[in-house]
Design an enzyme around this catalytic site. Structure first.
Site, short mmCIF file in Angstrom:
data_model
loop_
_atom_site.label_atom_id
_atom_site.label_comp_id
_atom_site.label_asym_id
_atom_site.label_seq_id
_atom_site.Cartn_x
_atom_site.Cartn_y
_atom_site.Cartn_z
N GLU A 37 21.46 25.53 47.95
CA GLU A 37 21.00 24.33 47.69
C GLU A 37 20.14 24.01 48.67
O GLU A 37 20.49 22.44 49.13
CB GLU A 37 21.87 22.99 47.32
CG GLU A 37 21.35 21.82 46.30
CD GLU A 37 21.83 20.00 46.47
OE1 GLU A 37 21.18 19.64 46.34
OE2 GLU A 37 23.30 20.91 46.30
N HIS A 92 16.08 23.46 49.91
CA HIS A 92 15.42 23.64 49.50
C HIS A 92 13.70 23.65 50.21
O HIS A 92 13.66 23.60 51.18
CB HIS A 92 14.70 21.90 49.14
CG HIS A 92 16.19 21.01 48.04
ND1 HIS A 92 16.72 21.69 46.86
CD2 HIS A 92 17.24 20.11 48.14
CE1 HIS A 92 16.98 21.09 46.58
NE2 HIS A 92 18.36 20.24 47.45
N HIS A 133 20.20 20.29 39.64
CA HIS A 133 20.00 19.23 40.65
C HIS A 133 19.41 17.36 40.44
O HIS A 133 18.44 17.71 39.41
CB HIS A 133 18.94 19.88 41.56
CG HIS A 133 18.75 18.87 42.93
ND1 HIS A 133 18.40 17.06 42.89
CD2 HIS A 133 18.96 18.85 44.25
CE1 HIS A 133 18.21 16.97 44.13
NE2 HIS A 133 18.99 18.35 44.90
N ASP A 188 21.97 21.20 51.40
CA ASP A 188 21.12 19.85 51.15
C ASP A 188 19.92 19.93 51.70
O ASP A 188 19.47 18.89 52.02
CB ASP A 188 21.57 19.12 50.88
CG ASP A 188 20.72 18.18 49.29
OD1 ASP A 188 19.95 18.92 48.97
OD2 ASP A 188 21.09 16.82 49.06
#
Length: 346
Positions: A11, A13, A166, A288
């Site tokens: 995850e 980004h 998400h 994240d």
């Protein structure tokens, strides 16, 4: 073990120029958390080369699986969503091709145009080699269990690729009812503080109760943030399985259709609870990035994966060496390795 354990973050980004331009046209707030401006978090979101690789090394992450920052293309008009998703996926594929040992990607899917969404998932997997897709809960006012997405879920099951969900910002009536009147803290509480996870967790339950996984028992979903709250209430919410006439106990869906990652929340309590509920064989890893990189306001310890914490957190986990290796990358390879294998054969 640290020299041998491979860590894949799922995850991680990015903010691509084609998406930023589309968001600007759509009137999205131009804030650093989406990749606008020159603040460190914005620069990190836009970077897909040296800075990102250096931060991965600092975290102890071997491979980053890139995905668009929320809400991807799901806030765009249908025609824009289709063209922007395609351009974004082509750009991500080019980035990955430039450093395939360190980077992978999850596809952006134009859910505002459900038929095109199926076509783009198929293209991203079979032609671009993506190992799955990232979705963002709602599409406008349509929730993830809306019937028009059934063909997308069928395609993901047929292709045997996971859909990573998400969260995104709750709908305006929810913001007004629950998060207004708190000043600057209100929007933080509505999003990354808490509201995101309730918003998406309820959608997971809707998908189960509406029969999505009974119709598509092979569909695999990746849940971040330690299961978006729901894992902590399964022993209670499970009573509804009988009334909903589910084919399985509620917890079984999370043990057979869901994979769970922590999204950079480095809490051993959450880690142990997740392992107890779904088993380490259904756990994946994520940081994240960049939202949990160098973020330690007031010394708060649970949301910062920099300085080697991403790796040391897993290394210190109360599991066997084999279980840690599975969480770090083995489960991801077991879930998606067939896509890479098929691509090598061609």
């Amino acid at each position: 073990m640290s020299a041998k354990m491979r860590i894949v973050g799922l995850e991680e980004h990015v903010a691509l120029p084609v998406v930023l331009d589309a968001w600007t046209r759509a009137g999205v707030p131009q804030i650093p958390q989406l990749g606008y401006g020159d603040e460190p978090i914005a620069r990190r979101l836009r970077d897909v080369s040296d800075r990102r690789l250096a931060d991965m090394d600092d975290q102890g992450v071997d491979v980053a699986v890139l995905s668009l920052a929320t809400p991807g293309v799901q806030n765009l008009a249908a025609a824009d969503a289709v063209s922007v998703a395609r351009a974004a996926n082509d750009a991500l594929a080019e980035v990955v091709a430039g450093n395939p040992e360190r980077l992978q990607a999850l596809a952006a899917i134009p859910t505002p145009a459900p038929e095109a969404a199926v076509e783009e998932l198929e293209r991203a997997v079979t032609r671009l080699g993506f190992r799955g897709a990232m979705l963002y809960g709602r599409t406008g006012d349509r929730l993830a269990d809306a019937p028009e997405f059934d063909d997308l879920y069928a395609a993901a099951a047929r292709l045997r690729v996971p859909l990573h969900f998400h969260p995104q910002t709750p709908a305006q009536p929810v913001l007004d009812a629950y998060y207004s009147g708190l000043g600057g803290v209100g929007m933080g509480l509505a999003t990354a503080g808490l509201g995101w996870y309730y918003d998406l967790g309820v959608q997971y339950l809707r998908m189960i109760f509406s029969g999505v996984f009974d119709r598509h028992p092979e569909l695999q979903v990746i849940a971040g943030h330690w299961g978006e709250v729901i894992l902590f209430y399964l022993d209670h919410t499970g009573i509804l399985a009988h009334n909903a006439k589910l084919e399985r106990p509620l917890a079984d869906y999370f043990r057979q259709n869901f994979w769970v990652a922590g999204s950079g929340t480095v809490s051993e309590r959450y880690l142990r609870w997740t392992a107890e509920v779904v088993g380490t064989e259904r756990m994946l890893y994520s940081t994240d990035y960049p939202y949990t990189y160098g973020t330690r306001p007031g010394g708060f310890p649970y949301l910062d994966t920099s300085g080697g914490v991403a790796r040391s957190f897993l290394e210190r986990a109360p599991f066997t060496e084999e279980q840690k290796a599975a969480i770090g990358s083995g489960n991801w390879e077991r879930l998606t390795g067939h896509v890479a294998a098929a691509r090598r054969q061609h």
